[in-house]
Every structure is written in structure tokens, then in C-alpha cells.
Design a protein around this motif. Structure first.
Motif, short mmCIF file in Angstrom:
data_model
loop_
_atom_site.label_atom_id
_atom_site.label_comp_id
_atom_site.label_asym_id
_atom_site.label_seq_id
_atom_site.Cartn_x
_atom_site.Cartn_y
_atom_site.Cartn_z
N LEU A 199 -6.26 0.11 1.43
CA LEU A 199 -5.56 -1.14 1.75
C LEU A 199 -4.90 -1.03 3.13
CD1 LEU A 199 -4.67 -3.89 0.83
CD2 LEU A 199 -2.76 -2.84 -0.37
N LEU A 200 -4.24 0.11 3.39
CA LEU A 200 -3.61 0.32 4.70
C LEU A 200 -4.65 0.21 5.80
CD1 LEU A 200 -1.07 3.29 4.78
CD2 LEU A 200 -0.71 0.90 5.36
N VAL A 222 -5.61 -3.39 6.38
CA VAL A 222 -4.57 -4.16 7.06
C VAL A 222 -4.49 -3.77 8.53
CG1 VAL A 222 -2.11 -4.63 7.18
CG2 VAL A 222 -3.24 -4.51 4.97
N LEU A 223 -4.55 -2.45 8.80
CA LEU A 223 -4.32 -2.01 10.18
C LEU A 223 -5.57 -2.13 11.05
CD1 LEU A 223 -2.09 1.14 9.58
CD2 LEU A 223 -1.37 -1.14 10.25
N HIS A 233 -4.72 5.24 -7.47
CA HIS A 233 -3.96 4.25 -6.70
C HIS A 233 -3.61 4.76 -5.31
CE1 HIS A 233 -3.25 1.87 -10.44
NE2 HIS A 233 -3.35 0.92 -9.56
N ILE A 234 -3.53 6.09 -5.15
CA ILE A 234 -3.28 6.64 -3.80
C ILE A 234 -4.40 6.22 -2.87
CG2 ILE A 234 -3.13 8.75 -2.41
CD1 ILE A 234 -1.70 10.11 -4.57
N GLU A 284 2.23 6.93 -6.76
CA GLU A 284 1.25 7.85 -7.33
C GLU A 284 1.45 9.27 -6.82
OE1 GLU A 284 -1.02 7.13 -9.90
OE2 GLU A 284 0.42 5.50 -9.87
N LEU A 297 2.09 2.02 -3.46
CA LEU A 297 1.06 2.67 -4.28
C LEU A 297 1.01 4.15 -3.95
CD1 LEU A 297 -1.87 0.08 -4.07
CD2 LEU A 297 -0.27 0.43 -5.94
N ILE A 298 1.02 4.46 -2.64
CA ILE A 298 0.89 5.86 -2.22
C ILE A 298 2.11 6.67 -2.66
CG2 ILE A 298 0.73 7.38 -0.20
CD1 ILE A 298 -0.86 5.07 1.16
N ALA A 339 0.84 -1.20 0.00
CA ALA A 339 0.00 0.00 0.00
C ALA A 339 0.88 1.25 0.00
CB ALA A 339 -0.93 0.00 1.21
N GLY A 380 -4.27 2.64 -2.06
CA GLY A 380 -3.24 2.42 -1.04
C GLY A 380 -3.76 2.72 0.35
N VAL A 381 -4.46 3.85 0.48
CA VAL A 381 -4.98 4.25 1.80
C VAL A 381 -6.02 3.24 2.29
CG1 VAL A 381 -6.28 6.02 3.03
CG2 VAL A 381 -4.50 6.68 1.40
#
Lengths: 306, 327
Positions: free
Chosen positions: B304-305, B308-309, B297-298, A109, A105-106, A102, B301-302
Motif C-alpha cells: 500500500l505504501l 501511494v508513494l 498485513h505487514i 503486525e 498495518l506495519i 499502511a 502495508g508495504v
């Protein structure tokens, strides 16, 4: 095939191996001390390269660019360690993989958003540009030679830090028994942030140094990251010595097989198929090397644990 | 009926209802999106067997997806150019016949999974992750340098391959084919979990030492799971190539391996319908967020984080609560 060409290619292999070592050393240190598999290490490499390219573009100074790369990567490392990575030390590897994926990705991008999709260029400093004549009349780019020397110096510095300083003692103790050194009064979470930032700075330095001979672009870090994983699998997780030997092996294999295999195949077959078959097999060479090491020693050349 | 089975039934109904609605409203693009989601779900369902039941964190499943894709690409390329695949020691022609393509994709994926599995199962934990990732990269570079089949540019296949009795060019018929494949694989997964093999594999994930003690070989069980998993992901690759009528080295890329894993986690690891929930969510995010910003994708990513958390069970976990299905 002349001796000069062979020596040049060996130097090229050393150069890529030494830069790979900077990446692999940070990864293996972070794995050894914190037990964390960090996919975002390639992003820190990219952060270093972009910081260097941006500062070099503004100031024109390569030294400032290198300092910026170190600082930006170390800072990015410290920030993600505090915000995200710290929560993952007790998680299983799956969570670590996903969270750091993740982060990739961050970072990727985010960088594309700030700098755009076009590659940046970082110029080799004037003092280090041009060829140098080595003993035996071999002309070799001075900058690449400087990379080899710089990488070796950093390697020595890392060895001194880990073997000869108080921080190094704490790091080694942390690898063996984290509860015990916490009980002895070492601030373990500060130590972890420090180790992570150190690994990040090494990656950022590699990114900036290599950025001057390649283009600086989004996604530049991950191929290097995966090569660094191959290095670590060969050298053994957690071993800096293993990372060094593994990095040189991978760098030399990758460079030499890519150059010489097509030439060797040309002795047996036509030129065109020899070139294409040679390059196809050469692209697999380091993974074949990794497989052989796995068959021989599953925990790597210098890996104690598995 | 538990909440999870209700949730699964709703998902399955949605996979039937949405494309039907799109067919009536004449929205072929929605059907294509749904096809993409179903094929990605199939790829993730493959990984879910290795990851969810066997605990194998494979970051190289794009290898099998790519192999499936190239099996389709190579066979169809030879069929459309009327050139034999090889003429010595015996002649092999290309084909446009889907069942044959699937058979080839399965066999080659199985062989690749067997070799990669034997090598990477010599290790565990972080080594396994790094090694599967490295093998993925090996196939990626190999595909790039394999100039006979397009190299870096990949290959286009002009007409979708044939399946007896269907017009695969009609989006809804191809969708039906993919959905049928997904349902078959999900039924297979459900039965696998309950089978002696599935139970032993579950144990191999949790306490390999005890399995050893009762005379079962945990490594062999994991190897079989890895091969089954690879075959399913390979089939998904063949369908994906047919959906796009295009194959390229990106099918082998490490990003794609990561994405398949994200699908599994987003949906809920080890859950039967987890890959479906994950793939549907992923395709929806890609479509809607991707329409809003180029940098979606940002957000992925957020999200997904956050999963997971804070939300370990993924979407299935959020909707259906803690699981009762495996353990």
C-alpha cells in the motif's frame, strides 16, 4: 446517588480527558504545522506502551519505563517522518490517510510479531499504588490522581514550549507561513521532524501512563486515536487550547453519561432494559456531542480555518 | 478499444472463467473466494462513487456495510426464530426473502448516509475524514452494546436466505447472483459518470466555486453521491452477511472502512473497474500471503505504501497507463 460517587466519576472523566489531551495535542500540532492527518498516531501510543511494558519487565523501574516510552515513540516518530511522512506533506489528504493506514498495518503486525498476541501488563509503581484520601473523605486511586497532575503538567510544559521558547516561535511561524520561515533561514525539514517526534513522544507517554491501568495490547491505539479525532473536531483543528477543552469535554461526557444515564433511565423504566438502553445510548454520547458542535460551529470551538 | 477497456474485459472474463473452472474441477472453496472478491468489489464500487467522482474521502463506509449486514441479520434472525420484529403499532415479521432484505438494507443505508452526509458535509478536507471515521466508531460501539442482537458476539444465521428461482445454497448460484449485482452496479456507475449529474459531481470535486457560479449546489451534489455510495456499500454488506451467514460488529469496524478504501486505491481511484481489480488483488494477497505467514498485513502495508508513494494510478494505472476516463 451520593456526592462521593459523582466526584469520583468527575475525577475519572478528568483523568481520561487529560490523557486524551496528550494524544490530541500531538495530532493537532502535526496537523497545524505540517497540514498532515496522521492515522498512525495511535500506533505511536502503542509503541510507547509496549516499550514501557518491556523495559518495566526487564528492570522493574517505572521511571525507566516512562523514559523508554518517550524515547521509543519519539524515535519511531522521527524514523517514519524521515522515511515516509516527509513525502506526504504536499500530497492530498487521501494519500496521507492511505500511507498512514499502511503504517498502522506495519506497526500493528510488527508488534504482534515481536511481542505475540497476548496482552502485556505494566504494573503501577509502588509509590503511586493504593488509594489516597481527598478532602471530604473521598478515597481515590493515587495513580489516577497522579495521571491528572502529570497530564496537566505536560499541558503547561507544552504551553511554555510553544508560547515562550524560540522553537515555539518557529512552530507558530510554521503554522502561518512555511515558505517565509524557510526563507528566514529556519531549517524547515528539521523543524518538521522535531514537531513530529514531539507529537509522537506525547502519544507514547500517554500510552505508557494509560498502559498501567489497562492492558498493553496490539490495536490499543486506534480507539484512542478516533476519540482524539473527535476531540480535535470539537476543539478545532490546529488549536492546542481547543484540544485541551475538547479532551476534557469528551472525557467527562464519556464517563459521566456512561454511569448516570442508566440510573436516570431507571427512574422511568425497568432496571434491565434501562441498563441496556442506557449503555447503548451512552456509547453514542460523545458522537452526539460532536454532531451538536458541528451543527453549531462546523470548524470547532476554537478552529479559525476550515 | 483502449488498454483500459481491454483490461476491464479481461477482469470480467476472469470473474466468469475462474469460478466456472472451479465448478468443473469441483473446488467450492475457490468459488467462495471469488464470491468474497466480488462482494468486496461491490462495497468498493460504492465508495468509488463518493471518493473517485465526488472526491469525498469517507473513512466511515463500514457503517453502510454493517447496516446492510445487520439488516440481513435482524430480519433473518426474526424469521428463523418465528418472532415478530415488532408488534406495536403494527406487526412486522422477519423475512428470509433476499429482495426484501436488500430493500431494507438500501433504505436504512440511505437514511444513515443522508444524516451522516448532512453533518459531515458541513466541513471539508481533514475534518470530513475524521468525522466519517468517528461516526463509523459510533455505529461500532452501538452494535457492540446492542445485546438484543448478539452484542459483541454477533449473530449466526443458519440457512442462507432465498432468492426466487435460485438455490442460493449452491456456491456457484450465489456467486452468479453477486456477480450479476456487481455488473448492474458497474453499468450504473458507468452511466452515472456520463450523466449530467456525474459530470456536475466531477466538477464539484475539482472546482466547487465554479459550480456555485453556474447555480449548482456542490454540497447537495456531494450529498446525493454520498447517499448513492452508501446504498451500494449497504447492499454489499447484506450479501457479505449472507455469504458468511454471520454478522458481527466487526463489519462496522474502522479497519474495514480502511480496507474498502485500500481496495479502491489499490485498483485505481476513480476508475470504473478499479474496485474490481483492487478486490481481486486483495483477496488473492490475503489467500496466498496469508497462507505463507500469519503476519501478511505487514506486506499489505508495504504494498500500500509503495502504491501511494510511487504508483498513483493503482493497478489499473500500471496496466493501462494514465487515464482518459474521467476529467
Amino acid at each position: 446517588m451520593s456526592t462521593i460517587l459523582i466526584i469520583e466519576q468527575v475525577l475519572n472523566g478528568l483523568q481520561s480527558g487529560v490523557m486524551l489531551f496528550l494524544m490530541a495535542a500531538g495530532l493537532t500540532l502535526i496537523f497545524g504545522v505540517m497540514g498532515l492527518i496522521n492515522l498512525a498516531h495511535g500506533s505511536l501510543y502503542m509503541v510507547g506502551a509496549f516499550a514501557a511494558a518491556a523495559v518495566a519487565g526487564l528492570t522493574g523501574s517505572f521511571v525507566l519505563a516512562l523514559i523508554a516510552a518517550l524515547a521509543a515513540a519519539a524515535l519511531a516518530g522521527a524514523v517514519i517522518e524521515t522515511l515516509v511522512i516527509r513525502r506526504l506533506y504536499d500530497s492530498d489528504h487521501l494519500d496521507q490517510v492511505l500511507a498512514t493506514f499502511a503504517l498502522i498495518l506495519i506497526f500493528s503486525e510488527g508488534t504482534r510479531w515481536v511481542f505475540g498476541s497476548f496482552p502485556l501488563f505494566l504494573d503501577i509503581p509502588d509509590a503511586l499504588s493504593g488509594p489516597v484520601t481527598l478532602p471530604g473523605g473521598i478515597e481515590y486511586p493515587l495513580y489516577r490522581l497522579a495521571l491528572i497532575v502529570a497530564g496537566l503538567l505536560v499541558g503547561v510544559g507544552l504551553w511554555v514550549l510553544i508560547e515562550r521558547t524560540r522553537i515555539g516561535i518557529q512552530i507558530r511561524a510554521g503554522e502561518n507561513d512555511r515558505e517565509m520561515i524557510a526563507a528566514l533561514g529556519v531549517d524547515i525539514s528539521r523543524l518538521y521532524t522535531l514537531v513530529f517526534a514531539l507529537g509522537a513522544a506525547l502519544a507514547g507517554l500517554a500510552g505508557a501512563l494509560v498502559g498501567a491501568i489497562q492492558s498493553v495490547q496490539v490495536g490499543m491505539g486506534e480507539p484512542v486515536l478516533i476519540l482524539a479525532f473527535v476531540v480535535i473536531v470539537i476543539g478545532g483543528i490546529g488549536s492546542i487550547k481547543g484540544a485541551f477543552i475538547g479532551a476534557l469535554l469528551v472525557g467527562l461526557t464519556d464517563t459521566l453519561v456512561g454511569i448516570f444515564l442508566p440510573e436516570v433511565l431507571k427512574l422511568f423504566m425497568d432496571a434491565a432494559p434501562a441498563t441496556s438502553a442506557g449503555s447503548a445510548i451512552a456509547s453514542m454520547s460523545i458522537y452526539i456531542l460532536m454532531s451538536l458542535v458541528l451543527i453549531w460551529r462546523p470548524s470547532g470551538l476554537f478552529g479559525a480555518r476550515i | 478499444m483502449t488498454r483500459e477497456t481491454t483490461f476491464n474485459a479481461v477482469l470480467l472474463l476472469g470473474l466468469i472463467a475462474v469460478p466456472t473452472w472451479a465448478l468443473i474441477m469441483d473446488q467450492p472453496f475457490t468459488i467462495t473466494l471469488a464470491t468474497r472478491a466480488v462482494i468486496l468489489a461491490l462495497a468498493a464500487a460504492g465508495l468509488n462513487i463518493a471518493l473517485g467522482i465526488g472526491g469525498l474521502v469517507s473513512l466511515g463506509h463500514a457503517v453502510f456495510f454493517g447496516i446492510g449486514g445487520y439488516a440481513m441479520g435482524i430480519l433473518a434472525h426474526h424469521a428463523q426464530s418465528y418472532s415478530p420484529l415488532m408488534d406495536w403499532p403494527f406487526v412486522i415479521e422477519g423475512t428470509k426473502f433476499m429482495p426484501v432484505i436488500w430493500l431494507v438494507a438500501s433504505v436504512v443505508s440511505a437514511l444513515a448516509a443522508l444524516v451522516i452526509g448532512i453533518l459531515s458535509l458541513r466541513t471539508t478536507g481533514a475534518y470530513f475524514i475524521m468525522i466519517t471515521l468517528a461516526f463509523g466508531q459510533m455505529f461500532y460501539y452501538f452494535a457492540i452494546s446492542w445485546s438484543a442482537y448478539g452484542g459483541e458476539d454477533g449473530m449466526s444465521i443458519y440457512v442462507r436466505n432465498d432468492f426466487p428461482g435460485l438455490n442460493t445454497l449452491a456456491p456457484i448460484q450465489f456467486y452468479g447472483l453477486c456477480l450479476a449485482m456487481l455488473v448492474i452496479v458497474l453499468i450504473f456507475s458507468a452511466r452515472l459518470r456520463k450523466s449530467p449529474f456525474g459530470l456536475a459531481l466531477n466538477a464539484a470535486r475539482q472546482v466547487p466555486a465554479r459550480l456555485d457560479a453556474v447555480g449548482l449546489n456542490p454540497v447537495r451534489l456531494k450529498l446525493v453521491a454520498f447517499v448513492i455510495s452508501g446504498v451500494i456499500t449497504g447492499l454489499a454488506g447484506a450479501l457479505f452477511a449472507d455469504l458468511n451467514r454471520f454478522v458481527s460488529p466487526t463489519m462496522f469496524s474502522w479497519q474495514f472502512s480502511g480496507e474498502i478504501m485500500v481496495l479502491v486505491i489499490l485498483g485505481g481511484v476513480g476508475r470504473l473497474f478499479g474496485p474490481v481489480a483492487g478486490a481481486v488483488t486483495f483477496v488473492a494477497l490475503e489467500h496466498f500471503l496469508g497462507g505463507l505467514t500469519e503476519f501478511w498485513h505487514i506486506f499489505l502495508g508495504v504494498i500500500l505504501l509503495a502504491v501511494v508513494l510511487f504508483a498513483r494510478g493503482g493497478i489499473t494505472g500500471l496496466v493501462a497507463g494514465k487515464e482518459a476516463s474521467h476529467d
